[in-house]
Structures are given as structure tokens and as C-alpha cells.
Write a protein that holds these residues in place. Structure first.
Motif, PDB file in Angstrom:
ATOM      1  N   SER A   1      40.427  34.001  33.052  1.00 21.37           N
ATOM      2  CA  SER A   1      40.170  33.295  34.305  1.00 21.37           C
ATOM      3  C   SER A   1      39.395  34.171  35.267  1.00 21.37           C
ATOM      4  CB  SER A   1      41.506  32.881  34.943  1.00 21.37           C
ATOM      5  OG  SER A   1      41.316  32.361  36.241  1.00 21.37           O
ATOM      6  N   GLU A   2      38.720  33.522  36.211  1.00 25.16           N
ATOM      7  CA  GLU A   2      38.075  34.233  37.319  1.00 25.16           C
ATOM      8  C   GLU A   2      38.974  34.276  38.545  1.00 25.16           C
ATOM      9  OE1 GLU A   2      34.259  32.402  38.055  1.00 25.16           O
ATOM     10  OE2 GLU A   2      33.299  33.828  36.695  1.00 25.16           O
ATOM     11  N   ASN A   3      40.104  33.615  38.492  1.00 26.28           N
ATOM     12  CA  ASN A   3      40.942  33.448  39.683  1.00 26.28           C
ATOM     13  C   ASN A   3      41.986  34.559  39.806  1.00 26.28           C
ATOM     14  OD1 ASN A   3      39.484  31.046  39.995  1.00 26.28           O
ATOM     15  ND2 ASN A   3      41.024  29.874  38.882  1.00 26.28           N
ATOM     16  N   PHE A   4      41.518  35.791  39.681  1.00 26.74           N
ATOM     17  CA  PHE A   4      42.379  36.961  39.857  1.00 26.74           C
ATOM     18  C   PHE A   4      41.961  37.691  41.128  1.00 26.74           C
ATOM     19  CE2 PHE A   4      42.920  36.202  35.346  1.00 26.74           C
ATOM     20  CZ  PHE A   4      44.244  36.555  35.107  1.00 26.74           C
ATOM     21  N   PHE A   5      42.944  38.066  41.918  1.00 25.75           N
ATOM     22  CA  PHE A   5      42.687  38.746  43.184  1.00 25.75           C
ATOM     23  C   PHE A   5      43.540  40.006  43.249  1.00 25.75           C
ATOM     24  CE2 PHE A   5      42.221  34.187  43.702  1.00 25.75           C
ATOM     25  CZ  PHE A   5      40.983  34.061  44.314  1.00 25.75           C
ATOM     26  N   CYS A   6      43.141  40.935  44.111  1.00 20.84           N
ATOM     27  CA  CYS A   6      43.968  42.117  44.336  1.00 20.84           C
ATOM     28  C   CYS A   6      43.982  42.452  45.814  1.00 20.84           C
ATOM     29  CB  CYS A   6      43.510  43.305  43.495  1.00 20.84           C
ATOM     30  SG  CYS A   6      41.820  43.882  43.793  1.00 20.84           S
ATOM     31  N   MET A   7      45.045  43.134  46.233  1.00 18.06           N
ATOM     32  CA  MET A   7      45.264  43.423  47.648  1.00 18.06           C
ATOM     33  C   MET A   7      46.069  44.701  47.781  1.00 18.06           C
ATOM     34  SD  MET A   7      47.175  40.944  50.464  1.00 18.06           S
ATOM     35  CE  MET A   7      48.648  40.747  49.475  1.00 18.06           C
ATOM     36  N   ILE A   8      45.848  45.422  48.863  1.00 16.54           N
ATOM     37  CA  ILE A   8      46.599  46.632  49.186  1.00 16.54           C
ATOM     38  C   ILE A   8      47.523  46.315  50.359  1.00 16.54           C
ATOM     39  CG2 ILE A   8      46.422  49.004  50.047  1.00 16.54           C
ATOM     40  CD1 ILE A   8      43.535  48.940  48.728  1.00 16.54           C
ATOM     41  N   LEU A   9      48.766  46.769  50.264  1.00 17.09           N
ATOM     42  CA  LEU A   9      49.733  46.519  51.326  1.00 17.09           C
ATOM     43  C   LEU A   9      50.365  47.818  51.806  1.00 17.09           C
ATOM     44  CD1 LEU A   9      51.929  43.381  50.515  1.00 17.09           C
ATOM     45  CD2 LEU A   9      50.173  43.635  52.267  1.00 17.09           C
ATOM     46  N   THR A  10      50.615  47.864  53.097  1.00 11.74           N
ATOM     47  CA  THR A  10      51.475  48.889  53.700  1.00 11.74           C
ATOM     48  C   THR A  10      52.585  48.151  54.441  1.00 11.74           C
ATOM     49  OG1 THR A  10      50.257  48.946  55.793  1.00 11.74           O
ATOM     50  CG2 THR A  10      49.485  50.410  54.020  1.00 11.74           C
TER      51      THR A  10
END
Length: 318
Positions: free
Chosen positions: A13-22
């Protein structure tokens, strides 16, 4: 919450996301996640890297599906050496390409990874962005500057300092160019990720100006309603039509609440905007969503405090 094996078992899929959290961005990150659920249902997957133990523990307690936490030990050892050397915001900027590269090289079923800043919020489905420019190896968001009260000299200087593109939404395809581009960006950020206009440095962001010169198939996103933020909101008329938000005649896909801080359960403040009153109506809607995030966290950790302090309310640059 998905296991690593289940991530690899997901359909291509192309519907993969990533994010950084604090811990100071947890409320906003939860609002972002819920906005993706609202516009995409179950047809997406979000990788999260939590910089601190507190945010990682809370994310796991919440047990959201379609989400996988990437541990620090899995990332490039060079980034781990920088954690004690860089300011927290510089370290998080440095992590962006590191995280994108890790996902692309570790999960072949990820056909495209899209990095999201935790202060984005979606009102429209981002799948249209990928569909409209499916041949592009890298999709870049222009940081369109529109400041009608600023003279042109000052505006051009602002563009020179911050760069053409915004790194809050950047997408890399699982192909040779996409991987080469993210590796190049990673090496630049590992080398230096601070703000120094005299050296033509603006964190992780100014490097993106070079990508179209170095690689083919690097595209500026053409889909309307993308990366609207405090830098260009005055250009548009915001309206609510049948529970959808429009800017002029186009659906708003996402707004970037850059520089926004939550200072209490029902109060948000911008580090960039002197007048807190002249804001689009979506700020009130977003504040309501952040309050919902506070309630979610209270249910699992009543003592948690993710509100901004005085240091958080300072600009990174002037």
C-alpha cells in the motif's frame, strides 16, 4: 497495536505514514491520528517513534490499531549518538529522514512512506495526493508564503531563510530514487540540523530545496488544499460546507498548525501569531479535538501533563 510481523503482513500500500512524538506533542499527535481515522477509516497505517519513555508508554496504553511504535534501538546508531548532543527540536528534525529510511528499507510492502508533523490535522482524504501524482518518487509540500502586510524584501528574505518547501508533509516512494533521496536527506541532517541563516541552514527543511536539482522525479504537490498554514492562510476564504472545510472552492485536505502550543486544557497559543483572535474558525475546532486528546490521556494516566511551558512558547528563530 500491531506487531512487527503484522505490519509486514499488511497488503502492499501507499497509505503508510510516520510521525515523531514527544510528551509535549502527544495531545497533537493523538488529534492527528484521529483525523486520519475520520477521513481514511482503517485504510492506513501509522508508524510512530516516541522520543521519550513517557509518550511511548502512553501510546501503548491507548492500544490504537493501525499503529506501530518504532523503538530507538532499531534506528541508525548515528542518530542515537546525537540524542545527547542536540537540542530536542533539532534532534526531532534529524529523526525525520532517519525514520522514513528505516520504514522503506525494513518493510518492502510499504510502497510509499509519508512523514507527518504531529501538528497536522486532516479534513480531507490524503490518498488523492498520491493518486494525482503516482509517478513521483518524492512529493514535496511548498511552503507558500503569503503575507500581504509584509514588504517584498522582507518576504523574500523569509523565503531565503526557511526554504521553498515545508518538511511537515513529505512523501518517499519505495523505488530507487525515493530511497536515494531519503538517504541523501538523512546524511545532511545527521551532519547538521540547526537553524543558522548565515550558513544557509534551517533545520531539516532548507535541504529540501536541493532535491529537485539532484534527483529526477521529485515533484511539488499540485493537489489543492495541502499544507495550508499560518504562512498562507490569509490568501484563502475558509468555509464549512456540509461538514467539510473548504478554502475558496477547494476541499481543505490538511492544515498545518505550525507553532501552535497547548498551554491548558482549553487554551491554545501560537508562537508566531501576535494576535490570537484573527484566526480561521478551524482553530476552535482543533482546540476542541485537543481537549478530547487530554480526556483520552486522563483515562489512562491522570497525572500526565503535556501542556507547554515557557520554554515551549519561545520561537526557534526570529
Amino acid at each position: 497495536m500491531a506487531s512487527k510481523a503484522k505490519v509486514k503482513d499488511r497488503p502492499d500500500s501507499e497509505n503508510f505514514f510516520c510521525m515523531i512524538l514527544t510528551n509535549g506533542r502527544l495531545y497533537q499527535g493523538l488529534a492527528l491520528y484521529r483525523s486520519l481515522v475520520q477521513v481514511m477509516g482503517d485504510d492506513f497505517f501509522l508508524f510512530i517513534h516516541c522520543v521519550d519513555d513517557e509518550s511511548r508508554r502512553l501510546i501503548k496504553k491507548l492500544g490504537f490499531k493501525n499503529l506501530y511504535v518504532i523503538r530507538e534501538k532499531n534506528l541508525d546508531k548515528n542518530i542515537r549518538l546525537l540524542k545527547e548532543q542536540r537540542k530536542i527540536h533539532e534532534y526531532c528534525w534529524t529523526l525525520k529522514p532517519v525514520l522514513c529510511e528505516y520504514v522503506l528499507t525494513s518493510y518492502p510492502n510499504v510502497k510509499r512512506i509519508t512523514f507527518l508533523d504531529s501538528d497536522l490535522y486532516f479534513w480531507g482524504d490524503p490518498r488523492s495526493i498520491f493518486k494525482n501524482q503516482s509517478d513521483c518518487s518524492v512529493l514535496l509540500s511548498k511552503e507558500e508564503k503569503y503575507k500581504p502586510n509584509m514588504n517584498q524584501v522582507a518576504l523574500k528574505r523569509r523565503i531565503t531563510i526557511t526554504g521553498i518547501y515545508n518538511s511537515g508533509f513529505i512523501s518517499f516512494k519505495q523505488d530507487e530514487i525515493g530511497i536515494q533521496a531519503v538517504k541523501w536527506w538523512k546524511e545532511k541532517c545527521l551532519g547538521n540540523c540547526r537553524i543558522s541563516p548565515e550558513e544557509s541552514l534551517f533545520g531539516d527543511q532548507k535541504y529540501l530545496d536541493e532535491l529537485p536539482k539532484l534527483f529526477p522525479s521529485i515533484c511539488s504537490i499540485t493537489t489543492p488544499g495541502v499544507n495550508i498554514g499560518p504562512w498562507n492562510e490569509l490568501k484563502y476564504q475558509f468555509s464549512n460546507v456540509n461538514k467539510s472545510v473548504f478554502i475558496d472552492d477547494h476541499l481543505l485536505i490538511f492544515y498545518h498548525f505550525s507553532g501552535l502550543r497547548m498551554i491548558s486544557e482549553d487554551t491554545i497559543q501560537s508562537v508566531y501569531r501576535e494576535n490570537q483572535k484573527n484566526r480561521p474558525f478551524i482553530y476552535q475546532e482543533y482546540q476542541n479535538e485537543l481537549s478530547n486528546s487530554v480526556d483520552l490521556i486522563k483515562n489512562v494516566e491522570p497525572s500526565f501533563n503535556g501542556f507547554a511551558n515557557e520554554a515551549d512558547l519561545q520561537k526557534y528563530w526570529n
